[in-house]
Enzyme design. Structure first.
Site, PDB file in Angstrom:
ATOM      1  N   LYS A 188       0.821  -1.217   0.000  1.00  0.00           N
ATOM      2  CA  LYS A 188       0.000   0.000   0.000  1.00  0.00           C
ATOM      3  C   LYS A 188       0.854   1.266   0.000  1.00  0.00           C
ATOM      4  O   LYS A 188       0.481   2.275  -0.589  1.00  0.00           O
ATOM      5  CB  LYS A 188      -0.943   0.025   1.204  1.00  0.00           C
ATOM      6  CG  LYS A 188      -2.131  -0.899   1.046  1.00  0.00           C
ATOM      7  CD  LYS A 188      -3.246  -0.472   1.979  1.00  0.00           C
ATOM      8  CE  LYS A 188      -4.475  -1.361   1.794  1.00  0.00           C
ATOM      9  NZ  LYS A 188      -5.538  -1.027   2.746  1.00  0.00           N
ATOM     10  N   LYS A 226      -4.968 -10.388  -7.238  1.00  0.00           N
ATOM     11  CA  LYS A 226      -6.189 -10.494  -6.421  1.00  0.00           C
ATOM     12  C   LYS A 226      -7.279  -9.559  -6.963  1.00  0.00           C
ATOM     13  O   LYS A 226      -6.989  -8.444  -7.393  1.00  0.00           O
ATOM     14  CB  LYS A 226      -5.817 -10.073  -4.990  1.00  0.00           C
ATOM     15  CG  LYS A 226      -6.836 -10.388  -3.945  1.00  0.00           C
ATOM     16  CD  LYS A 226      -6.417  -9.832  -2.592  1.00  0.00           C
ATOM     17  CE  LYS A 226      -6.647  -8.343  -2.490  1.00  0.00           C
ATOM     18  NZ  LYS A 226      -6.640  -7.791  -1.140  1.00  0.00           N
ATOM     19  N   LYS A 260     -10.962  -3.953  -4.721  1.00  0.00           N
ATOM     20  CA  LYS A 260     -11.749  -2.722  -4.835  1.00  0.00           C
ATOM     21  C   LYS A 260     -10.941  -1.613  -5.486  1.00  0.00           C
ATOM     22  O   LYS A 260     -11.501  -0.704  -6.076  1.00  0.00           O
ATOM     23  CB  LYS A 260     -12.068  -2.191  -3.427  1.00  0.00           C
ATOM     24  CG  LYS A 260     -13.055  -2.939  -2.632  1.00  0.00           C
ATOM     25  CD  LYS A 260     -12.990  -2.393  -1.191  1.00  0.00           C
ATOM     26  CE  LYS A 260     -13.880  -3.187  -0.276  1.00  0.00           C
ATOM     27  NZ  LYS A 260     -13.570  -2.936   1.139  1.00  0.00           N
TER      28      LYS A 260
HETATM   29  P1  AMP Z   1     -10.979  -5.345   2.471  1.00  0.00           P
HETATM   30  O1  AMP Z   1     -11.876  -5.009   1.349  1.00  0.00           O
HETATM   31  O2  AMP Z   1      -9.536  -5.272   2.108  1.00  0.00           O
HETATM   32  O3  AMP Z   1     -11.305  -4.636   3.753  1.00  0.00           O
HETATM   33  O4  AMP Z   1     -11.223  -6.897   2.753  1.00  0.00           O
HETATM   34  C1  AMP Z   1     -12.332  -7.370   3.490  1.00  0.00           C
HETATM   35  C2  AMP Z   1     -12.346  -8.889   3.564  1.00  0.00           C
HETATM   36  O5  AMP Z   1     -12.512  -9.452   2.255  1.00  0.00           O
HETATM   37  C3  AMP Z   1     -11.063  -9.511   4.128  1.00  0.00           C
HETATM   38  O6  AMP Z   1     -11.410 -10.631   4.909  1.00  0.00           O
HETATM   39  C4  AMP Z   1     -10.316  -9.923   2.892  1.00  0.00           C
HETATM   40  O7  AMP Z   1      -9.426 -10.974   3.138  1.00  0.00           O
HETATM   41  C5  AMP Z   1     -11.463 -10.364   1.986  1.00  0.00           C
HETATM   42  N1  AMP Z   1     -11.096 -10.225   0.568  1.00  0.00           N
HETATM   43  C6  AMP Z   1     -10.767  -9.091  -0.094  1.00  0.00           C
HETATM   44  N2  AMP Z   1     -10.475  -9.344  -1.387  1.00  0.00           N
HETATM   45  C7  AMP Z   1     -10.615 -10.686  -1.545  1.00  0.00           C
HETATM   46  C8  AMP Z   1     -10.454 -11.580  -2.662  1.00  0.00           C
HETATM   47  N3  AMP Z   1     -10.087 -11.138  -3.870  1.00  0.00           N
HETATM   48  N4  AMP Z   1     -10.674 -12.908  -2.463  1.00  0.00           N
HETATM   49  C9  AMP Z   1     -11.060 -13.369  -1.240  1.00  0.00           C
HETATM   50  N5  AMP Z   1     -11.220 -12.585  -0.157  1.00  0.00           N
HETATM   51  C10 AMP Z   1     -11.003 -11.265  -0.301  1.00  0.00           C
END
Ligand code: AMP
Ligand code: TRP
Length: 343
Positions: free
Chosen positions: A121, A204, A207
């Site tokens: 990041k 991955k 968002k």
């Molecule tokens: P975040 O959007 O980074 O706050 O992620 C929120 C949750 O979604 C966390 O548990 C991440 O590990 C999961 N997550 C985010 N992106 C992915 C992805 N591409 N595949 C699986 N889990 C994800």
């Protein structure tokens, strides 16, 4: 669920998601869908919109507010029930930030220097990253440990942060000769713990990816979901009959895992049913499945978003319930450390 944690704390689930932009199919399959399963298994569940984590990078105030409400709507529309789970935004429970400070004093710089999410990041310009971004994992440990949570469902990318959470709990317990904080178990399970980008099977789904075609958002229309799947990158071979046939085919593997996650079946089963199919045949079936699973959620989200008073009420009530658990744990922490509390 893995029950081998080395402590006697009663099972309690905590997880959080940042209110930054849209919920993606990765968040849904990797996290939210599993939050719902855990809620419905009857275990105590606490789910948090981690707005204090979001502001470790710049957030436009009005967008942050909208994204927090949209995330709450996404939670509820996906099946999280404010009567069964505690749902709230982090900044409404000050105990998170207070325990976060204490953990800043427990955590060593060297531990944080190893965190790959910070490196990703902050990028090349580390000098210009916020101190909050560097300390992000200590606040995450506080989120979990302020509830003495024993199990944390997350996607694969959060594994390192959860190992750090265990290290922080262990060091605190050793430093103060106590077993006050539980050693938390990460719950990284299922076929979709790492949903990949639709444009690049080695990246991955995120968002924050510059290309919107790389991800499916829970707010996408049926047409857009179908279009994104149709345009998803693949190779030219037909689908194999077993998992070995997906080796070195990251894009194919990703679409199979997405299908399995959405349908609630194993990847083997998806291959059994679709072996030999060309992607031109498989993609429309996947698109239909995705639309049928996601449209009810996006419709309900849009409906909920019209009533921000209701959403804010859910978050406020959730915060009150959360604080009732968190505050006594914070008080006890201060007491263990010798910080005076006059009543
Ligand atoms: P975040 O959007 O980074 O706050 O992620 C929120 C949750 O979604 C966390 O548990 C991440 O590990 C999961 N997550 C985010 N992106 C992915 C992805 N591409 N595949 C699986 N889990 C994800
Ligand atoms: N760091 C997590 C992410 O980016 C979000 C998060 C913050 C979290 N606090 C947490 C996840 C506590 C699980 C438990 O995805």
């Amino acid at each position: 669920m893995d029950q081998k944690h080395e402590n006697t704390h009663t099972p309690r689930v905590f997880s959080g998601i940042q209110p930054t932009g849209n919920l993606t199919l990765g968040n849904y399959l990797g996290a939210v869908k599993r939050f719902v399963e855990m809620q419905n298994s009857g275990i105590e569940t606490i789910y948090c919109m981690v707005d204090l984590h979001a502001i470790t990078v710049w957030q436009e105030p009005q967008s942050l507010k909208a994204a927090t409400r949209e995330l709450a709507a996404g939670f509820i529309a996906s099946g999280l029930d404010p009567k069964k789970s505690i749902l709230f935004n982090q900044s409404q429970v000050p105990a998170h930030a207070e325990l976060g400070w204490i953990f800043n004093c427990v955590t060593r710089m060297g531990w944080l220097n190893r965190m790959t999410q910070f490196k990703d990041k902050a990028g090349k310009n580390r000098e210009n990253a916020s101190v909050g971004l560097f300390a992000y994992p200590t606040l995450m440990a506080a989120d979990i440990l302020i509830y003495h949570a024993t199990h944390v469902p997350v996607g694969e990318d959060q594994k390192q942060h959860l190992e750090l959470t265990r290290d922080i709990a262990t060091k605190f317990n050793n430093d103060f000769k106590t077993n006050f904080f539980p050693i938390t178990e990460p719950v990284i399970e299922g076929v979709a713990t790492r949903v990949m980008s639709l444009r690049d099977g080695n990246k991955k789904m995120s968002k924050s990816d510059a290309s919107d075609m790389s991800r499916i958002n829970l707010t996408d229309s049926a047409d857009l979901i179908a279009k994104k799947i149709k345009k998803a990158k693949t190779d030219a071979d037909p689908l194999p009959s077993s998992l070995e046939g997906l080796e070195n085919r990251p894009e194919a593997k990703n679409l199979i895992n997405i299908f399995a996650g959405l349908a609630g079946i194993s990847s083997e089963k998806v291959l059994e049913e679709n072996a030999g199919k060309e992607f031109s045949k498989f993609k429309p079936i996947l698109a239909e499945l995705a639309v049928s699973k996601l449209m009810p959620i996006s419709k309900e989200m849009a409906h909920l978003m019209k009533d921000t008073v209701y959403i804010d009420q859910v978050l406020g009530n959730g915060a009150n319930k959360a604080a009732q658990i968190a505050n006594p744990i914070l008080e006890k922490t201060y007491d263990i450390m010798g910080l005076i509390r006059s009543t």
